[in-house]
Design an enzyme around this catalytic site. Structure first.
Site, PDB file in Angstrom:
ATOM      1  N   GLU A 128      30.805  10.868  -1.344  1.00 33.88           N
ATOM      2  CA  GLU A 128      30.301  11.929  -0.468  1.00 33.88           C
ATOM      3  C   GLU A 128      30.144  11.369   0.943  1.00 33.88           C
ATOM      4  O   GLU A 128      29.964  10.163   1.132  1.00 33.88           O
ATOM      5  CB  GLU A 128      28.949  12.489  -0.939  1.00 33.88           C
ATOM      6  N   ASP A 139      28.211   7.820   0.665  1.00 36.52           N
ATOM      7  CA  ASP A 139      27.897   7.461  -0.709  1.00 36.52           C
ATOM      8  C   ASP A 139      29.116   6.779  -1.309  1.00 36.52           C
ATOM      9  O   ASP A 139      30.220   7.337  -1.297  1.00 36.52           O
ATOM     10  CB  ASP A 139      27.522   8.698  -1.522  1.00 36.52           C
ATOM     11  N   LYS A 193      30.740  17.148   0.392  1.00 41.41           N
ATOM     12  CA  LYS A 193      31.627  16.723  -0.685  1.00 41.41           C
ATOM     13  C   LYS A 193      33.091  16.820  -0.260  1.00 41.41           C
ATOM     14  O   LYS A 193      33.876  15.898  -0.477  1.00 41.41           O
ATOM     15  CB  LYS A 193      31.348  17.539  -1.944  1.00 41.41           C
ATOM     16  N   ARG A 235      24.182   4.068  -0.771  1.00 42.90           N
ATOM     17  CA  ARG A 235      24.087   4.834   0.472  1.00 42.90           C
ATOM     18  C   ARG A 235      24.277   3.854   1.628  1.00 42.90           C
ATOM     19  O   ARG A 235      23.462   2.967   1.858  1.00 42.90           O
ATOM     20  CB  ARG A 235      22.731   5.527   0.559  1.00 42.90           C
ATOM     21  N   LYS A 291      31.284  18.802 -10.385  1.00 44.93           N
ATOM     22  CA  LYS A 291      30.113  19.099  -9.564  1.00 44.93           C
ATOM     23  C   LYS A 291      30.381  20.320  -8.691  1.00 44.93           C
ATOM     24  O   LYS A 291      31.517  20.564  -8.275  1.00 44.93           O
ATOM     25  CB  LYS A 291      29.734  17.904  -8.696  1.00 44.93           C
ATOM     26  N   ARG A 351      23.536  10.043 -13.077  1.00 42.24           N
ATOM     27  CA  ARG A 351      23.294  10.255 -11.651  1.00 42.24           C
ATOM     28  C   ARG A 351      22.369   9.181 -11.096  1.00 42.24           C
ATOM     29  O   ARG A 351      21.334   8.876 -11.690  1.00 42.24           O
ATOM     30  CB  ARG A 351      22.666  11.636 -11.415  1.00 42.24           C
ATOM     31  N   ASN A 373      27.553  12.334   3.818  1.00 41.93           N
ATOM     32  CA  ASN A 373      26.363  13.134   4.098  1.00 41.93           C
ATOM     33  C   ASN A 373      26.091  13.178   5.593  1.00 41.93           C
ATOM     34  O   ASN A 373      25.953  12.130   6.234  1.00 41.93           O
ATOM     35  CB  ASN A 373      25.161  12.536   3.365  1.00 41.93           C
ATOM     36  N   ARG A 403      21.483   3.125  -5.430  1.00 43.10           N
ATOM     37  CA  ARG A 403      20.625   3.986  -6.239  1.00 43.10           C
ATOM     38  C   ARG A 403      21.154   3.936  -7.679  1.00 43.10           C
ATOM     39  O   ARG A 403      22.220   4.460  -7.969  1.00 43.10           O
ATOM     40  CB  ARG A 403      20.622   5.390  -5.661  1.00 43.10           C
TER      41      ARG A 403
END
Length: 316
Positions: A282, A274, A126, A211, A161, A234, A284, A226
């Site tokens: 984000e 993301d 993050k 993603r 978050k 979410r 990842n 997503r």
């Protein structure tokens, strides 16, 4: 090449969607040999090398009994493998942190580890977005109750978050009325003990949390959007989001082509960005996924792109 995967127990894999499995399958198809261990199998004894008791792995092609394994006699030094792939899923807890230190020592002994252990530590998923302010929305990282309230007063509709969350866990939305903001702050920052990330809510989440895969310093041409379901905020697949593969937009490609070479130069062979709308949310690096979903829906062979990049890392 002889490849060692450091991963979760292979018995837990859901092979119809597991990205690590898709990597293994492509590597074996090309004639590479496979071995597996778990982070708890890593060891380092005084005067010795970082080693692990590993299992030699062969994929059978049978979806019910999909692997055969045999345990090596005695610990194997990690440097004896051509490549070590760190594919342990989050959370990035203290044990994951210690594993990166053992893997970094193995690098000093001659092992080739992907993603690079130091890069895993240096890019919390993050916080890492803050290095690229031109590609993110309004974002605050703080322990301060007052700072969070001021951010809400400015932006009116926000997401809160925890920094160590995964799969959409612990994500809250607070709208203009500020309903439950105080309680949510108390839950997340524990009286100032924990750092919280706060971001302006991005309405584009309705069209999906994309993603984007960066492999070998280049973006794959398709992403997996997503899409939240059933009133959820979410989009995470773990939180019930629906995954739909799409070609990268011009903005997606602009973001990916700017960030990918920077992270690749730091030893990150595989990264999952993301992106919501036009904003990165984000970065990842621990165990990015979505290879099979993109491959199944578009025909683009993401595992092959990954293995191409891995093999290229060994080219003279």
């Amino acid at each position: 090449m002889h490849i060692l995967f450091v991963a979760d127990p292979i018995e837990s894999f859901k092979i119809y969607k597991d990205t690590t499995f898709s990597m293994m399958r492509e590597l074996q198809r090309r004639g590479h040999t496979l071995a597996v261990c778990e982070p708890q199998d890593l060891a380092w004894q005084r005067g010795g090398e970082v080693s692990a008791v590993v299992r030699t792995l062969r994929l059978t092609g049978d979806p019910l009994h999909w692997f055969d394994v045999s345990t090596a006699e005695g610990p194997q030094p990690l440097r004896s493998f051509d490549a070590v792939l760190m594919r342990k899923d989050p959370p990035f807890d203290s044990e994951f942190f210690y594993a990166t230190h053992l893997l970094e020592q193995a690098e000093r002994e001659g092992a080739r580890v992907f993603n690079k252990p130091r890069a895993l530590r240096d890019h919390p998923e993050k916080l890492a977005i803050m290095e690229f302010p031109e590609f993110i929305g309004p974002t605050l990282v703080t322990r301060s109750d007052a700072a969070i309230r001021a951010f809400h007063a400015e932006h009116r509709d926000i997401i809160l978050k925890p920094l160590d969350g995964m799969g959409g866990m612990g994500i809250f939305r607070v709208r203009d009325d500020g309903m439950n903001l105080g309680s949510i702050i108390e839950t997340l920052n524990q009286g100032g003990a924990n750092t919280v990330m706060v971001q302006r809510f991005l309405p584009a989440i309705a069209d999906g949390d994309k993603r984007i895969l960066l492999i070998g310093g280049k973006p794959a041409p398709f992403c997996l959007a997503r899409i939240p379901q059933g009133g959820e905020v979410r989009g995470n697949l773990a939180a019930g989001g629906k995954g739909i593969a799409r070609p990268l937009t011009q903005r997606d490609r602009e973001i990916a082509e700017a960030i990918a070479p920077v992270l690749y130069a730091r030893g990150l062979l595989l990264v999952g960005l993301d992106v919501i709308g036009e904003n990165v949310t984000e970065i990842n690096v621990t165990s990015p996924t979505c290879f099979q979903e993109i491959h199944d829906q578009t025909g683009f062979d993401v595992p092959a792109m990954f293995v191409d990049a891995l093999e290229a890392a060994f080219a003279p």
